[in-house]
Design a protein around this motif. Structure first.
Motif, PDB file in Angstrom:
ATOM      1  N   GLU A  96       0.838  -1.214   0.000  1.00 28.48           N
ATOM      2  CA  GLU A  96       0.000   0.000   0.000  1.00 28.48           C
ATOM      3  C   GLU A  96       0.867   1.257   0.000  1.00 28.48           C
ATOM      4  O   GLU A  96       0.503   2.274  -0.573  1.00 28.48           O
ATOM      5  N   ILE A 153      -4.018  -9.276  -0.767  1.00 30.12           N
ATOM      6  CA  ILE A 153      -4.127  -8.391   0.398  1.00 30.12           C
ATOM      7  C   ILE A 153      -5.511  -7.755   0.470  1.00 30.12           C
ATOM      8  O   ILE A 153      -5.927  -7.041  -0.444  1.00 30.12           O
ATOM      9  N   GLY A 154      -6.213  -8.039   1.550  1.00 28.56           N
ATOM     10  CA  GLY A 154      -7.507  -7.421   1.798  1.00 28.56           C
ATOM     11  C   GLY A 154      -8.591  -7.876   0.825  1.00 28.56           C
ATOM     12  O   GLY A 154      -9.674  -7.320   0.781  1.00 28.56           O
ATOM     13  N   GLY A 191      -1.470 -11.844   3.423  1.00 26.82           N
ATOM     14  CA  GLY A 191      -2.482 -11.703   2.379  1.00 26.82           C
ATOM     15  C   GLY A 191      -3.668 -12.579   2.717  1.00 26.82           C
ATOM     16  O   GLY A 191      -3.677 -13.771   2.421  1.00 26.82           O
ATOM     17  N   MET A 233      -4.506 -13.889   5.422  1.00 23.71           N
ATOM     18  CA  MET A 233      -4.320 -14.999   6.367  1.00 23.71           C
ATOM     19  C   MET A 233      -5.365 -14.834   7.469  1.00 23.71           C
ATOM     20  O   MET A 233      -5.627 -13.712   7.919  1.00 23.71           O
ATOM     21  N   ILE A 242      -0.530 -10.050   9.292  1.00 22.37           N
ATOM     22  CA  ILE A 242      -1.986 -10.185   9.277  1.00 22.37           C
ATOM     23  C   ILE A 242      -2.639  -8.816   9.299  1.00 22.37           C
ATOM     24  O   ILE A 242      -2.430  -8.059  10.258  1.00 22.37           O
TER      25      ILE A 242
HETATM   26  P1  PGA Z   1      -4.849  -8.691   4.998  1.00 23.62           P
HETATM   27  O1  PGA Z   1      -3.591  -7.686   4.979  1.00 23.62           O
HETATM   28  O2  PGA Z   1      -4.521  -9.760   6.001  1.00 23.62           O
HETATM   29  O3  PGA Z   1      -6.015  -7.839   5.407  1.00 23.62           O
HETATM   30  O4  PGA Z   1      -4.986  -9.236   3.616  1.00 23.62           O
HETATM   31  C1  PGA Z   1      -2.292  -8.175   5.054  1.00 23.62           C
HETATM   32  C2  PGA Z   1      -1.330  -7.030   4.955  1.00 23.62           C
HETATM   33  O5  PGA Z   1      -1.591  -6.078   4.203  1.00 23.62           O
HETATM   34  O6  PGA Z   1      -0.268  -7.034   5.597  1.00 23.62           O
END
Ligand code: PGA
Length: 256
Positions: A101, A176-177, A216, A218, A237
């Motif tokens: 990000e 991720i997310g 990602g 998790m 996480i």
């Molecule tokens: P997420 O994010 O577990 O919400 O996918 C992981 C991270 O961006 O470190």
């Protein structure tokens, strides 16, 4: 995860969530849900303004406090940035650098990530370096090249001794997310590629000692399977670290 050789680290990344009072409440709740003697290190990386509340609430517990970024200069005219010394003086022990990000929305490059990593390590912080491919890169079959390059550039000027303060988090950006998780085989494949890059530069022994996390989506349901892999030594996480019960289940999964 191979605990004989290296530490397993479960780290939360709260991102831009939680005010100081919410921080106190969530950590107090986590203290009741987390195992008293986890088999892994437990870290919460929180927004800068929550660090003081997190440190106070985490005192006497297994939780260690981290930050989500660090600037590479010691001080000066860098409005809005935070130095490594500011973090260490607040009792911070860990810091994330190179999160996707930051790369995607705030223009961070492999070079600035390298400088931030250097600054963090020199200040005595344990730095969690994030690397990972975009969906398009995976589809083109260039995941190994992308992740290897990110790792190599980020570790420029880091010697074997400094490497002991580095954790690498493999975070496929598409996971991720999104609720999409890499399969445990995909995670293992890339974590082992990263370990190979480390072995080339630092030798096999040093590479075997580095904690490599997967991150990602998790969660409590998939953590045990991901953590069962030889080269997956923990997790970074996001969403699930904002829920005390879920985060505790992920920490417990590292015991298995
Ligand atoms: P997420 O994010 O577990 O919400 O996918 C992981 C991270 O961006 O470190």
């Amino acid at each position: 995860m191979n605990q004989a050789k290296r530490r397993t680290v479960i780290a939360g990344n709260w991102k831009m969530n939680m005010t100081p009072s919410q921080t106190t409440a969530l950590i107090n709740e986590m203290k009741t849900t987390l195992p008293a003697e986890p088999a892994c290190d437990v870290v919460l990386c929180v927004p800068f303004v929550d660090i003081a509340a997190a440190k106070a609430a985490a005192e006497g517990s297994v939780i260690k406090v981290g930050a989500e970024n660090v600037h590479f200069e010691e001080k000066g005219a860098y409005t809005g940035e935070i130095s490594a010394q500011m973090l260490t003086e607040c009792g911070v022990e860990y810091v994330i650098v190179g999160h996707s990000e930051r790369r995607q929305y705030f223009g961070e490059t492999d070079d600035t990530v390298n400088l931030r990593l250097l600054a963090g390590v020199k200040a005595g912080l344990t730095v969690i370096l994030c690397v990972g491919e975009l969906l398009g890169e995976r589809e083109k079959g260039i995941t190994a090249e992308i992740v290897s390059l990110q790792t190599k550039v980020a570790l420029r000027n880091i010697d074997a001794d400094m490497l002991k303060k580095v954790i690498i988090a493999y975070e496929p950006v598409w996971a991720i997310g999104t609720g999409l998780t890499a399969t445990s085989d995909q995670a293992e494949e890339v974590c082992s590629i990263i370990r190979g890059v480390l072995a080339e530069k630092y030798g096999d022994d040093a590479a075997q000692g580095v904690t490599i996390q997967y991150g990602g989506s998790m969660n409590a349901g998939n953590a045990a399977e991901l953590l069962s892999k030889e080269n997956v030594d923990g997790g970074l996480i996001g969403g699930a670290s904002l829920k005390a019960a879920d985060f505790a289940k992920i920490v417990e999964a590292s015991n298995q």
